[in-house]
Design a protein around this motif. Structure first.
Motif, short mmCIF file in Angstrom:
data_model
loop_
_atom_site.label_atom_id
_atom_site.label_comp_id
_atom_site.label_asym_id
_atom_site.label_seq_id
_atom_site.Cartn_x
_atom_site.Cartn_y
_atom_site.Cartn_z
N THR B 110 78.86 61.07 53.70
CA THR B 110 78.51 61.53 55.05
C THR B 110 78.31 60.34 55.97
N ASN B 131 76.17 68.21 59.56
CA ASN B 131 76.14 67.94 58.13
C ASN B 131 75.73 69.22 57.39
N SER B 133 74.04 70.84 54.81
CA SER B 133 72.98 70.56 53.85
C SER B 133 72.69 71.85 53.08
N ASN B 158 69.41 64.89 54.48
CA ASN B 158 68.64 65.22 55.68
C ASN B 158 68.00 63.97 56.30
N THR B 161 70.73 62.49 58.27
CA THR B 161 70.87 63.24 59.53
C THR B 161 69.85 62.77 60.56
N SER B 165 70.61 60.76 63.96
CA SER B 165 70.29 61.37 65.26
C SER B 165 69.58 60.36 66.17
N VAL B 175 73.40 65.08 66.21
CA VAL B 175 73.56 65.17 64.76
C VAL B 175 72.56 66.18 64.22
N SER B 177 71.56 68.91 60.63
CA SER B 177 71.83 69.46 59.29
C SER B 177 71.78 70.97 59.38
#
Lengths: 230, 228
Positions: B110, B131, B133, B158, B161, B165, B175, B177
């Motif tokens: 990722t 993403n 998750s 996470n 993420t 962000s 961004v 999850s």
């Protein structure tokens, strides 16, 4: 009756201080590190105490298997998964060292699981039944408000999830799993500007560990025992 | 029309994203591990769909896709490629390598995708990274038997993420999850309670309302926010 603690990464920093303090309070100490023969400070701290040193690279399953064999049938009251690495210099966006990330996951996230897995029968023989994992509030997703230290932070988040899963898995066995933030400590990892000495961190952690109850298993706690957000 | 890049697009959730965005006339870049498994994608007959050989744990394949897409705006990057081993992930059942495989796929890949395509996202109109998750990566919910590699890798995702962000806010990139719900796919098996159509329709709806005000969040397919 004498209590027994096993500490990984005991040659320096917080691990060394744990070993020193528990030994001074007449605990039996199993102090693990990669090179016991070179761990002169640890040797001095344990001199004349009821203590054993063990060679343990926490990422080597062969070392973990040896440790399990050496300790077969011996009670361990508290396991302290303390060994950890910071993950190198290259952990900012656009400059990630993926090999270092793997190594950091193996050391900080997977190894604590493997060491518990190997020593679970020893812990079942103990009276405290506590598995302490030195995490970091840098692994708190809620508190993450910058884009720095991706490697270290994600490894500690993963460790926290391992702690939560183990707590669920072993609740019926009365084993207590805790993730602790040790504070910002003056160690090789924390640097000289840190606010806590290793002595003060380990002393506070030992108090919080002693106070922790099974109801707190699966918690993420500050060194003073107060809860931290995930 | 906007452009989406989806990893793990040959089946399951990834395929359904490709199908629905094709139906909505988006330009679709579909990453698949094995080009031989792209029949269903080709059958979508979207003239604006391109299939890319992309095994996201192979860094050079990510680089190849980034080269192919240099200068192309990407409005939405969906990091979807994932795996789990189910009961093999229970305590005492799995190897270190099996665990590391999930860190590589869910976490490292990722990050590598975002590093490689950040300029494409920044030059686009919508600037969104999603993403995929899982609720298994959520600390704040009741859990059953722990799936150690899966759960820990999704929690670590996470963290990525959240960090992304913060890092990418200055470039206007959002961004998040998502947890897609328990969707009936090859991965989840027959006990799932959502169809891919329902889950992806829900996520697309939420995605259409995303902006920087919602960056760094953990969101269910139906828009409900989750705690970490």
């Amino acid at each position: 009756m004498t209590k027994t603690v096993l500490i990984t990464g005991a040659n320096r920093g917080i691990g060394l201080e744990f070993a020193r303090q528990y030994a001074n309070e007449q605990w039996q100490v199993h102090a693990c590190c990669r090179q016991p023969e070179a761990a002169t400070e640890l040797q001095q701290a344990l001199s004349g105490k009821t203590a054993h040193m063990h060679r343990l690279d926490v990422t080597r399953q062969a070392d973990i298997d040896d440790l399990r064999a050496e300790l077969d049938g011996h009670a361990i009251d508290i396991l302290i998964n303390n060994a950890g690495i910071i993950g190198g210099e290259k952990q900012s966006f656009g400059n990630i060292d993926y090999e270092a990330w793997e190594q950091t996951m193996r050391t900080n996230s997977i190894a604590p699981y493997r060491i518990f897995e190997a020593l679970q029968s020893n812990l079942a023989l103990g009276s405290e039944k506590k598995v302490v994992n030195i995490s970091s509030r840098m692994g708190s997703i809620e508190e993450y408000d910058s884009g720095d230290n991706f490697i270290y932070r994600s490894s500690k988040t993963a460790l926290n999830m391992v702690v939560v899963n183990l707590a669920y898995e072993f609740h019926k066995s009365a084993l207590c799993f805790l993730a602790f933030h040790p504070g910002w400590v003056q160690t090789d990892m924390g640097g000289a500007a840190a606010t806590l000495t290793p002595f003060a961190s380990a002393a506070a952690l030992r108090q919080s560990i002693a106070k922790a109850t099974l109801a707190q298993s699966g918690s993420f706690l500050n060194f003073d025992g107060t809860p931290l957000p995930w | 029309m906007p452009t989406v890049l989806i990893t793990g697009a040959s089946r399951g959730i990834g395929f359904e994203f490709a199908r629905q965005y094709s139906a909505a006339s988006w330009v679709v870049h579909a990453g698949v591990r094995d080009l031989g498994s792209a029949d269903a994608l080709m059958a979508l007959k979207n003239p604006d769909l391109t299939v890319h050989k992309l095994d996201v744990i192979r860094h050079h394949e990510i680089v190849q896709v980034a080269i192919a897409l240099a200068g192309t705006p990407i409005d939405l990057l969906i990091n979807n490629a994932g795996m789990w081993l189910g009961s093999e992930e229970a305590f005492g059942q799995f190897s270190d390598d099996q665990w590391m495989e999930q860190f590589r796929l869910h976490v490292f890949a990722t990050m590598a995708m975002c590093e490689a395509l950040v300029d494409n996202l920044a030059m686009s109109e919508h600037k969104l990274i999603v993403n995929i998750s899982s609720g298994n990566g959520c600390f704040g919910i009741e859990r059953g038997t722990g799936l150690f590699p899966y759960d820990s890798s999704k929690a670590a995702l996470n963290t990525v993420t959240k960090g992304l962000s913060c890092e990418l806010k200055a470039r206007g990139i959002t961004v998040v999850s998502f947890t897609p719900g328990f969707v009936a796919t090859d991965m989840s098996g027959p006990n799932a309670d959502l169809t891919p159509e329902q889950s992806i329709a829900g996520m697309r709806d939420v995605i259409s309302g995303l902006d920087l005000n919602k960056t760094g969040r953990f969101i269910r397919y139906n828009g409900v926010e989750l705690p970490w």
